[in-house]
Design a protein around this motif. Structure first.
Motif, PDB file in Angstrom:
ATOM      1  N   ALA A   1       0.830  -1.206   0.000  1.00  0.00           N
ATOM      2  CA  ALA A   1       0.000   0.000   0.000  1.00  0.00           C
ATOM      3  C   ALA A   1       0.864   1.256   0.000  1.00  0.00           C
ATOM      4  CB  ALA A   1      -0.935  -0.010   1.210  1.00  0.00           C
TER       5      ALA A   1
ATOM      6  N   VAL B   1       2.331   1.735  -3.537  1.00  0.00           N
ATOM      7  CA  VAL B   1       1.365   2.201  -4.536  1.00  0.00           C
ATOM      8  C   VAL B   1       1.000   3.656  -4.304  1.00  0.00           C
ATOM      9  CG1 VAL B   1      -0.974   1.899  -5.421  1.00  0.00           C
ATOM     10  CG2 VAL B   1       0.445  -0.103  -4.950  1.00  0.00           C
ATOM     11  N   PHE B   2       0.673   4.021  -3.063  1.00  0.00           N
ATOM     12  CA  PHE B   2       0.230   5.396  -2.792  1.00  0.00           C
ATOM     13  C   PHE B   2       1.373   6.395  -2.923  1.00  0.00           C
ATOM     14  CE2 PHE B   2      -3.213   3.201  -0.256  1.00  0.00           C
ATOM     15  CZ  PHE B   2      -4.206   3.457  -1.197  1.00  0.00           C
ATOM     16  N   THR B   3       2.606   5.975  -2.569  1.00  0.00           N
ATOM     17  CA  THR B   3       3.750   6.863  -2.747  1.00  0.00           C
ATOM     18  C   THR B   3       3.992   7.143  -4.223  1.00  0.00           C
ATOM     19  OG1 THR B   3       4.784   6.037  -0.721  1.00  0.00           O
ATOM     20  CG2 THR B   3       6.208   7.185  -2.274  1.00  0.00           C
ATOM     21  N   SER B   4       3.752   6.141  -5.071  1.00  0.00           N
ATOM     22  CA  SER B   4       3.948   6.343  -6.512  1.00  0.00           C
ATOM     23  C   SER B   4       2.949   7.332  -7.094  1.00  0.00           C
ATOM     24  CB  SER B   4       3.819   5.001  -7.241  1.00  0.00           C
ATOM     25  OG  SER B   4       2.466   4.544  -7.254  1.00  0.00           O
ATOM     26  N   LEU B   5       1.866   7.602  -6.372  1.00  0.00           N
ATOM     27  CA  LEU B   5       0.824   8.519  -6.847  1.00  0.00           C
ATOM     28  C   LEU B   5       0.899   9.885  -6.171  1.00  0.00           C
ATOM     29  CD1 LEU B   5      -2.134   5.974  -6.890  1.00  0.00           C
ATOM     30  CD2 LEU B   5      -0.883   6.848  -8.868  1.00  0.00           C
ATOM     31  N   LYS B   6       1.975  10.131  -5.412  1.00  0.00           N
ATOM     32  CA  LYS B   6       2.155  11.411  -4.727  1.00  0.00           C
ATOM     33  C   LYS B   6       3.091  12.334  -5.510  1.00  0.00           C
ATOM     34  CE  LYS B   6       1.664   9.839   0.087  1.00  0.00           C
ATOM     35  NZ  LYS B   6       2.353   9.741   1.399  1.00  0.00           N
TER      36      LYS B   6
ATOM     37  N   THR C   1       1.613  10.991   5.544  1.00  0.00           N
ATOM     38  CA  THR C   1       0.258  10.493   5.270  1.00  0.00           C
ATOM     39  C   THR C   1       0.348   9.334   4.291  1.00  0.00           C
ATOM     40  OG1 THR C   1      -0.035  12.075   3.455  1.00  0.00           O
ATOM     41  CG2 THR C   1      -0.787  12.749   5.644  1.00  0.00           C
ATOM     42  N   LEU C   2      -0.611   8.422   4.420  1.00  0.00           N
ATOM     43  CA  LEU C   2      -0.644   7.286   3.504  1.00  0.00           C
ATOM     44  C   LEU C   2      -1.218   7.696   2.158  1.00  0.00           C
ATOM     45  CD1 LEU C   2      -0.282   4.275   2.888  1.00  0.00           C
ATOM     46  CD2 LEU C   2      -2.554   3.883   3.871  1.00  0.00           C
ATOM     47  N   LEU C   3      -2.376   8.332   2.173  1.00  0.00           N
ATOM     48  CA  LEU C   3      -3.018   8.750   0.927  1.00  0.00           C
ATOM     49  C   LEU C   3      -2.483  10.109   0.496  1.00  0.00           C
ATOM     50  CD1 LEU C   3      -6.729   7.744   1.691  1.00  0.00           C
ATOM     51  CD2 LEU C   3      -5.019   6.462   0.397  1.00  0.00           C
ATOM     52  N   PRO C   4      -2.257  10.289  -0.791  1.00  0.00           N
ATOM     53  CA  PRO C   4      -1.786  11.595  -1.271  1.00  0.00           C
ATOM     54  C   PRO C   4      -2.885  12.646  -1.221  1.00  0.00           C
ATOM     55  CG  PRO C   4      -2.141  10.089  -3.110  1.00  0.00           C
ATOM     56  CD  PRO C   4      -2.335   9.291  -1.863  1.00  0.00           C
TER      57      PRO C   4
ATOM     58  N   TRP D   1      -3.426  13.666  -6.170  1.00  0.00           N
ATOM     59  CA  TRP D   1      -3.122  12.447  -6.909  1.00  0.00           C
ATOM     60  C   TRP D   1      -2.491  12.808  -8.247  1.00  0.00           C
ATOM     61  CZ3 TRP D   1      -4.637   7.533  -4.905  1.00  0.00           C
ATOM     62  CH2 TRP D   1      -5.362   7.602  -3.711  1.00  0.00           C
TER      63      TRP D   1
END
Length: 282
Positions: free
Chosen positions: A33, A36-41, A52-55, A58
């Motif tokens: 997780a 994946v979320f770091t790649s979308l930040k 934070t986990l979620l960007p 995006w």
């Protein structure tokens, strides 16, 4: 012990089991997780405090950078070719050797099988220099084919053992029936043994593919140019002496993971069935 106490004990055991499964799932999926979320930040959010986990914003810019501003597309293709060649050569060699060790009765059959398996226990760093010299003598340094041949050192020992056990679990009477009907041994192997052993061979092929796909040490030593460099090695180009582009690194890691997930989903039933049936007889 009363029935009520037994039910409570059973319920407590079930609860503890589910808690353990949940902890293992979180422990396994959390790094994925984060990847994946770091790649979308965006880059300025990767080191945000507090993390934070979620960007918040995006973006696919990291993926654009991977596919347009790096050598990852060519490295990705090289990984597919190297893993494909390795899998093909492994299955050809190991199916032949595994069948011979399982069906032909001679005094040293089992010692030879155990000796082959010992190759799996030798650290790859010990074999690095000899492999470098062998591939160099073959004039295959810095090539996908040379790397695939080197990867056989990793895949052949265990795959030979897996296929040998798989074939040994198949009743020899099935082949004898073909021979009694006038067929040749090749007919027996082609039309009886290989179809029955297909799940185990598919599992062995998947293992060989994955071992070649994520291998780094041999790939980093035996390849030096973008024409032969594989994806695990190409990941290092996103890091310099003083800076690491974590967004692009995570995006490239996601791209590198997708084929493995697809292969496992497609071959999952063969993989599980092959591992289960391959351990029946040793």
């Amino acid at each position: 012990m009363s029935s009520g106490t037994a039910l409570r004990s059973k319920g407590a055991l079930a609860t503890a089991t589910w808690i353990g499964v949940a902890v293992m799932a979180v422990w396994t999926l959390a790094p994925i997780a984060v990847m994946v979320f770091t790649s979308l930040k965006p880059r300025d959010e990767v080191f945000a405090i507090p993390p934070t986990l979620l960007p918040d914003t995006w973006t696919l810019q990291n993926y654009v950078e991977v596919f347009t501003g790096s050598s990852m597309p060519r490295a990705f293709l090289n990984s597919i070719l190297a893993a494909g060649f390795t899998t093909l050569m492994t299955l050809i060699l190991c199916t032949s050797a595994g069948y011979a060790l399982a069906r032909f009765r001679f005094r040293s059959a089992r010692p030879i099988a155990l000796f082959i398996l010992l190759g799996q226990m030798v650290p790859i760093t010990v074999l690095l220099l000899p492999l470098y010299e062998i591939i160099g003598d073959m004039r295959l340094q810095d090539s996908v084919v040379g790397l695939a041949i080197a990867h056989l050192v990793i895949t052949v020992p265990l795959v030979t053992w897996m296929i040998r056990n798989q074939i040994a679990s198949i009743p020899v009477e099935l082949e004898e029936a073909v021979l009694m009907d006038g067929g040749s041994r090749l007919d027996a192997v082609t039309y009886v043994t290989l179809p029955v052993a297909a799940p185990g061979i598919a599992a062995a092929g998947m293992y060989a593919f994955l071992q070649s796909w994520h291998e780094f040490v041999l790939a980093s030593v035996l390849t030096s140019s973008a024409s032969a460099r594989t994806a695990p090695v190409a990941l290092t180009e996103f890091a310099s002496e003083f800076r690491i582009d974590w967004g692009s690194t995570m995006a490239a890691s996601v791209v590198l993971t997708v084929p493995v997930v697809i292969v496992f989903i497609v071959l999952q039933k063969y993989f599980v069935r092959g591992l289960a049936s391959g351990g029946v007889k040793g």
